[in-house]
Design an enzyme around this catalytic site. Structure first.
Site, short mmCIF file in Angstrom:
data_model
loop_
_atom_site.label_atom_id
_atom_site.label_comp_id
_atom_site.label_asym_id
_atom_site.label_seq_id
_atom_site.Cartn_x
_atom_site.Cartn_y
_atom_site.Cartn_z
N GLY B 61 0.98 0.80 -9.86
CA GLY B 61 -0.43 0.93 -10.19
C GLY B 61 -1.33 1.19 -9.00
O GLY B 61 -0.86 1.58 -7.93
N SER B 62 -2.62 0.93 -9.20
CA SER B 62 -3.63 1.27 -8.20
C SER B 62 -3.45 0.47 -6.92
O SER B 62 -3.08 -0.70 -6.93
CB SER B 62 -5.01 1.00 -8.76
OG SER B 62 -5.95 1.03 -7.72
N THR B 63 -3.81 1.13 -5.81
CA THR B 63 -3.71 0.49 -4.51
C THR B 63 -4.77 -0.61 -4.33
O THR B 63 -4.70 -1.36 -3.37
CB THR B 63 -3.87 1.54 -3.41
OG1 THR B 63 -5.10 2.23 -3.63
CG2 THR B 63 -2.74 2.54 -3.43
#
Lengths: 398, 132
Positions: B61-63
């Protein structure tokens, strides 16, 4: 990993805790991925800017880093924030949110980042050159830098890109090494791609089928800046595609055919239309957001053309998301006036994925970006409809 | 049973295991205020990761997930330590910012032997995980 004496000193804390933490991030990452050393980074794109995403703890972390007054010496830009810095009230952003967001930007500015928040840094003065090593977060911009510009970056996260900006270096691994930039799989496009939406769908399909890998895309003839950024964004949202090549358009590395695996993927119109069906909620759309990635002047001109002498229905919202630079140019060209007269808003420095839409009482969103349609249901708790730019505008005008 | 992995972020702790066979995204997947898993598709949905030795194969997923871990640590709801099969930059950066011990490099098979509720002694200085 080899470290110079200077790098060792920073790591040991000789120049303070903030620099030490930044160096520790780079060195640990380098060790994990077996980098041989740190290399100079010419540019940074820093993510983790919206208050919605990073919260109070992110703000505190950036405040800690901001003690390093004016430390960033390389070109460093920021990802979209949660609102337009000037027109946030017109967006109906809660005041409490706006205060925190402005504090985040103030602190980033203090460290030396350019306070212009966009996912298309390459359009506002952060344009690396072919072959340069850079440290970019924002997955769509990473893919654009690697695939279209030919610069070299891994898909960095917020803290790592900030650390790289502060230190001016990045660990030498992954896509910084030429041997890791060879293509792995052929994608044959068997349908004519007619619009930017089609490129967004193609990217989404490639990302979801491959997940990882470096595709060579064959069968693409016309290809615009808008097509490129849409393809980059979608393939990095449905999958982890950070680099692709387009046969006949972007230069392929020498000896590339040897690195290809046997398998290939064929894409017809059916696969692309199937994606559209995934994003078609049975509810009325009350907000249309365009500009993911941030709208170019061409796109803003097209939107203004569709809105000329038209009126957006009451209770419906239109945001055209773009950079502050393009917002200013749109203002000078008279496009902003047309869009605002119709009842829409050009929202700079932000986008539908990172603005606090979930706090603002909308029912459903429509967009022409597969990336936005993919993320908005989870980041904003809103169902999203994917359609062409023209259709999206038709949904909300009288 | 003793497992040997790779030391990434140092620290020595003892605690109770919480095991997910599926990857975890901290951004959108875990509530930074409560430490509760809020991603519906995750097998740990509804569980709290606070003060657990959290085992999962890898991050996804997102950083922004790194800041979520940092925020969880500030809110005192972070896991006590993390063990991955193969870690990646989001989890690494989160653990460095939040000072959470992190080990990776144990096999999926080895992780399969650990059950939620097992008592664990973890030495991330040396990459050693002991099931007590």
């Amino acid at each position: 990993m080899y470290l110079s004496k200077e790098e060792e000193k920073i790591l040991s804390g000789e120049f303070g805790e903030a620099l030490q933490k930044a160096m520790r991030l780079l060195v640990t990452l380098g060790d994990i991925f077996k980098a041989d050393r740190l290399i100079d980074s010419k540019s940074a794109q820093i993510s983790g800017v919206s208050y919605k995403n990073i919260g109070d703890a992110g703000l505190e972390f950036i405040k800690d880093m901001a003690r390093l007054h004016n430390k960033i010496k390389i070109t460093a830009t920021l990802n979209p924030a949660g609102m337009d810095f000037k027109d946030w009230a017109k967006m109906n952003i809660p005041v409490s949110f706006a205060k925190k967001q402005l504090e985040i930007i103030e602190n980033f500015t203090r460290i030396g980042a350019m306070p212009s928040c966009t996912c298309t840094p390459y359009l506002i003065g952060n344009l690396p050159l072919r072959g340069q090593h850079i440290s970019w977060a924002e997955s769509s911009a990473v893919s654009f830098a690697n695939s279209i510009i030919g610069a070299k970056t891994n898909r960095e996260g917020g803290p790592i890109s900030l650390a790289a900006a502060i230190i001016g270096k990045t660990p030498n691994y992954g896509l910084h090494l030429d041997e890791n930039r060879l293509p792995t799989v052929l994608v044959k496009v068997k349908t004519e791609l007619k619009s930017t939406l089609d490129y967004s769908l193609l990217g989404y399909y490639i990302g979801s089928i491959l997940v990882k890998g470096i595709p060579v895309i064959e069968g693409v003839s016309s290809f615009t800046l808008e097509d490129a950024k849409s393809l980059c964004a979608a393939a990095a949202a449905s999958g982890n595609i950070a680099l692709y090549y387009i046969s006949g358009i972007t230069p392929l590395p020498s000896g590339w055919s040897k690195s290809m695996k046997e398998d290939k993927i064929e894409v017809t119109d059916i696969e692309l239309r199937n994606i559209m069906d995934k994003f078609n909620p049975p509810v009325d759309v009350d907000i249309v957001t365009l500009g993911c990635p941030h709208a170019t002047i061409n796109e803003i001109r097209e939107i203004a053309g569709l809105l000329k002498n038209k009126r957006i229905k009451s209770g419906k919202t239109l945001w055209v998301c773009t950079s502050s630079v393009n917002k200013e140019i749109s203002h000078r060209l008279g496009y902003s006036k047309i869009i605002e007269k119709a009842g829409g808003l050009i929202a700079a420095d932000t986008c539908m994925v990172v603005a606090p839409l979930e706090q603002m009482g909308y029912t459903a969103l429509a967009t022409n970006s597969a990336k936005a349609a993919h993320y908005v249901p989870s980041t904003c708790n809103l169902p999203s409809k994917l359609c062409s730019l023209e259709e999206a505008i038709k949904l909300i005008i009288e | 049973m003793i497992l040997k992995g790779r030391s990434i972020c140092k620290g020595k702790v003892e605690g109770i295991a919480l095991v997910s066979k599926t990857p975890i995204s901290f951004y959108g997947g875990v509530d930074a205020k409560t430490g509760r898993v809020i991603e519906k598709n995750n097998e740990l949905f509804g569980e709290t990761v606070t003060d657990k030795i959290l085992f999962f194969p890898y991050g996804k997923g997102s950083t922004v997930g790194s800041y979520v871990l940092y925020q969880m640590a500030k809110n005192k709801v972070a896991p006590k330590a993390i063990v991955n099969v193969e870690t990646e930059p989001i989890i690494v950066a989160g653990c460095i910012l939040a000072d959470i011990p992190l080990i990776d490099g144990i096999s999926e098979n080895e992780m399969g032997k650990i059950k939620s509720g097992d008592k664990i002694k973890l030495d991330a200085d040396n990459g050693v995980i002991e099931i007590l």
